[in-house]
Design a protein around this motif. Structure first.
Motif, short mmCIF file in Angstrom:
data_model
loop_
_atom_site.label_atom_id
_atom_site.label_comp_id
_atom_site.label_asym_id
_atom_site.label_seq_id
_atom_site.Cartn_x
_atom_site.Cartn_y
_atom_site.Cartn_z
N ILE A 103 59.59 15.86 77.00
CA ILE A 103 58.50 15.04 76.47
C ILE A 103 58.63 13.61 76.95
CG2 ILE A 103 57.42 14.15 74.36
CD1 ILE A 103 58.29 16.75 72.98
N GLY A 104 59.87 13.10 77.05
CA GLY A 104 60.08 11.73 77.52
C GLY A 104 59.65 11.56 78.97
N ILE A 105 60.02 12.49 79.82
CA ILE A 105 59.62 12.43 81.23
C ILE A 105 58.11 12.54 81.36
CG2 ILE A 105 59.74 13.62 83.45
CD1 ILE A 105 62.63 14.39 82.72
N GLY A 106 57.53 13.46 80.58
CA GLY A 106 56.08 13.61 80.60
C GLY A 106 55.38 12.35 80.14
N GLY A 107 55.95 11.69 79.09
CA GLY A 107 55.36 10.44 78.60
C GLY A 107 55.43 9.32 79.61
N LEU A 108 56.53 9.26 80.36
CA LEU A 108 56.67 8.24 81.41
C LEU A 108 55.67 8.47 82.53
CD1 LEU A 108 60.56 7.92 81.68
CD2 LEU A 108 58.97 6.14 80.92
N ILE A 109 55.52 9.73 82.93
CA ILE A 109 54.59 10.05 84.02
C ILE A 109 53.15 9.74 83.62
CG2 ILE A 109 53.62 11.94 85.39
CD1 ILE A 109 56.40 13.26 85.31
N LEU A 110 52.81 10.07 82.37
CA LEU A 110 51.43 9.86 81.90
C LEU A 110 51.18 8.43 81.42
CD1 LEU A 110 50.93 13.21 79.95
CD2 LEU A 110 50.06 12.62 82.23
N GLY A 111 52.22 7.64 81.31
CA GLY A 111 52.06 6.25 80.90
C GLY A 111 52.07 6.01 79.42
N PHE A 112 52.38 7.06 78.61
CA PHE A 112 52.43 6.87 77.16
C PHE A 112 53.71 6.16 76.73
CE2 PHE A 112 49.84 10.91 77.39
CZ PHE A 112 48.63 10.28 77.11
N ILE A 113 54.74 6.28 77.55
CA ILE A 113 56.03 5.66 77.26
C ILE A 113 56.39 4.73 78.42
CG2 ILE A 113 58.48 6.04 76.80
CD1 ILE A 113 57.75 8.81 75.74
N LYS A 114 56.80 3.53 78.09
CA LYS A 114 57.20 2.58 79.11
C LYS A 114 58.70 2.68 79.38
CE LYS A 114 53.56 -0.71 77.90
NZ LYS A 114 53.24 -2.10 77.45
N ILE A 146 74.99 23.31 67.20
CA ILE A 146 75.19 23.07 68.63
C ILE A 146 73.92 23.39 69.40
CG2 ILE A 146 76.43 23.82 70.69
CD1 ILE A 146 78.88 24.27 68.94
N LEU A 147 73.35 24.56 69.12
CA LEU A 147 72.09 24.94 69.78
C LEU A 147 71.00 23.94 69.43
CD1 LEU A 147 70.40 26.92 71.44
CD2 LEU A 147 70.01 28.23 69.34
N GLY A 148 70.95 23.52 68.18
CA GLY A 148 69.93 22.56 67.77
C GLY A 148 70.03 21.25 68.51
N PHE A 149 71.25 20.80 68.76
CA PHE A 149 71.41 19.55 69.52
C PHE A 149 70.89 19.70 70.94
CE2 PHE A 149 73.95 17.38 72.75
CZ PHE A 149 73.49 16.09 72.54
N PHE A 150 71.29 20.77 71.62
CA PHE A 150 70.87 20.94 73.01
C PHE A 150 69.36 21.14 73.12
CE2 PHE A 150 75.40 21.96 73.64
CZ PHE A 150 75.66 21.09 74.70
N LEU A 151 68.76 21.83 72.15
CA LEU A 151 67.31 21.97 72.15
C LEU A 151 66.63 20.63 71.89
CD1 LEU A 151 66.86 25.34 70.21
CD2 LEU A 151 66.40 24.92 72.64
N SER A 152 67.20 19.81 71.00
CA SER A 152 66.65 18.48 70.73
C SER A 152 66.68 17.63 71.99
CB SER A 152 67.46 17.79 69.62
OG SER A 152 67.45 18.55 68.43
N ALA A 153 67.80 17.67 72.70
CA ALA A 153 67.92 16.91 73.95
C ALA A 153 66.95 17.44 75.00
CB ALA A 153 69.36 17.00 74.47
N PHE A 154 66.77 18.76 75.03
CA PHE A 154 65.84 19.37 75.99
C PHE A 154 64.41 18.92 75.72
CE2 PHE A 154 62.82 22.86 76.78
CZ PHE A 154 62.92 22.95 78.15
N PHE A 155 63.98 19.03 74.45
CA PHE A 155 62.62 18.60 74.10
C PHE A 155 62.44 17.10 74.36
CE2 PHE A 155 62.64 22.36 71.07
CZ PHE A 155 61.73 23.09 71.82
N GLY A 156 63.47 16.32 74.03
CA GLY A 156 63.39 14.88 74.26
C GLY A 156 63.24 14.54 75.72
N ALA A 157 63.98 15.24 76.58
CA ALA A 157 63.91 14.98 78.02
C ALA A 157 62.55 15.38 78.58
CB ALA A 157 65.02 15.74 78.74
#
Length: 251
Positions: free
Chosen positions: A206-217, A193-204
């Motif tokens: 890093i994903g938001i950071g990638g969108l802001i920096l333009g690495f992710i469309k 359970i903790l692993g899932f929430f941490l995975s979602a946290f890291f994904g969010a």
């Protein structure tokens, strides 16, 4: 003697990491992990022992094939070195053989899935089934306390991810659901359970950071396994401390 075991843990990790590259690249493509022998994907030359020394061959060859000088994917040494250091870390942190082996098994599954997801965005059922059997044997030999925790972890990992997949209308893939179920069998309900929430946290994050920096469309498909690797390993190695820290803050 202790220093030899430390060295052995690292060497075992990088050696298996090399094999995990093969599994993660070949199984999703429907290829044998034995035949043909390791070869350069560009010129087809069969690799020799000098080409196959984990991590060090990549460094000595400058990241290029000795024959055609085509670039070798950086993924190979990353997985080899990553597996080596994680095996070593698992040994150094373990308080029992059971805990060390559990760490090695979890790292092995995650490294193979990382290669497969980065290359094909697939989580192969064949690999999951193999580890399901392996984890089951491990849990029969090393009983969890309480005994039902492994089964509860598997059921929770599946149900939690299946519910999110249903709510998100396919935002969570079926492979992710099955992967968390298999990992839950190994680590138990609390850590999955903790692993899932941490995975979602890291994904969010890093994903938001990638969108802001333009690495992710926007709406670009992004492999989720790298975040699962971060989340589950953080949970496995530091989960008890994180849970204790959270409880101290809230109570």
């Amino acid at each position: 003697m202790y220093s030899y075991i430390v060295l052995y843990s690292f060497l075992l990790g990088i050696t298996l990491g090399s094999f995990y590259n093969v599994i993660g690249l070949r199984v999703p493509a429907g290829q044998s992990i034995i035949m043909p022998p390791s070869h350069c994907p560009s010129c087809g030359r069969r690799l020799t022992i000098l080409d196959l020394i984990p991590v060090f061959s990549y460094i000595f060859l400058g990241g290029k094939c000795r024959t055609c000088h085509s670039k070798i994917s950086l993924l190979y040494p990353i997985i080899e070195a990553g597996t080596g250091f994680l095996f070593l870390f698992s040994f150094l942190r373990a308080t029992s053989i059971e805990e060390m082996l559990c760490g090695w098994l979890l790292v092995s599954l995650l490294m193979i899935m990382l290669v497969s997801d980065l290359e094909y965005m697939l989580i192969p059922d064949k690999i999951l089934m193999f580890f399901l059997i392996l984890f089951t044997i491990f849990r029969i030999i090393y009983h969890t306390n309480p005994w039902w925790d492994a089964l509860a972890g598997m059921a929770t990992g599946f149900a939690l991810l299946a519910l999110i997949a249903l709510i998100s209308h396919g935002g969570m893939g079926g492979g992710d659901v099955k992967l968390f179920a298999v990992m839950g069998l190994l680590v138990g309900m609390k850590l999955v359970i903790l692993g899932f929430f941490l995975s979602a946290f890291f994904g969010a994050i890093i994903g938001i950071g990638g969108l802001i920096l333009g690495f992710i469309k926007h709406r670009q498909p992004v492999p989720f396994v790298p975040f699962i690797v971060l989340g589950m390993l953080t949970s496995f190695f530091f989960g008890d401390r994180l849970i204790a820290f959270y409880l101290n803050l809230t109570f």
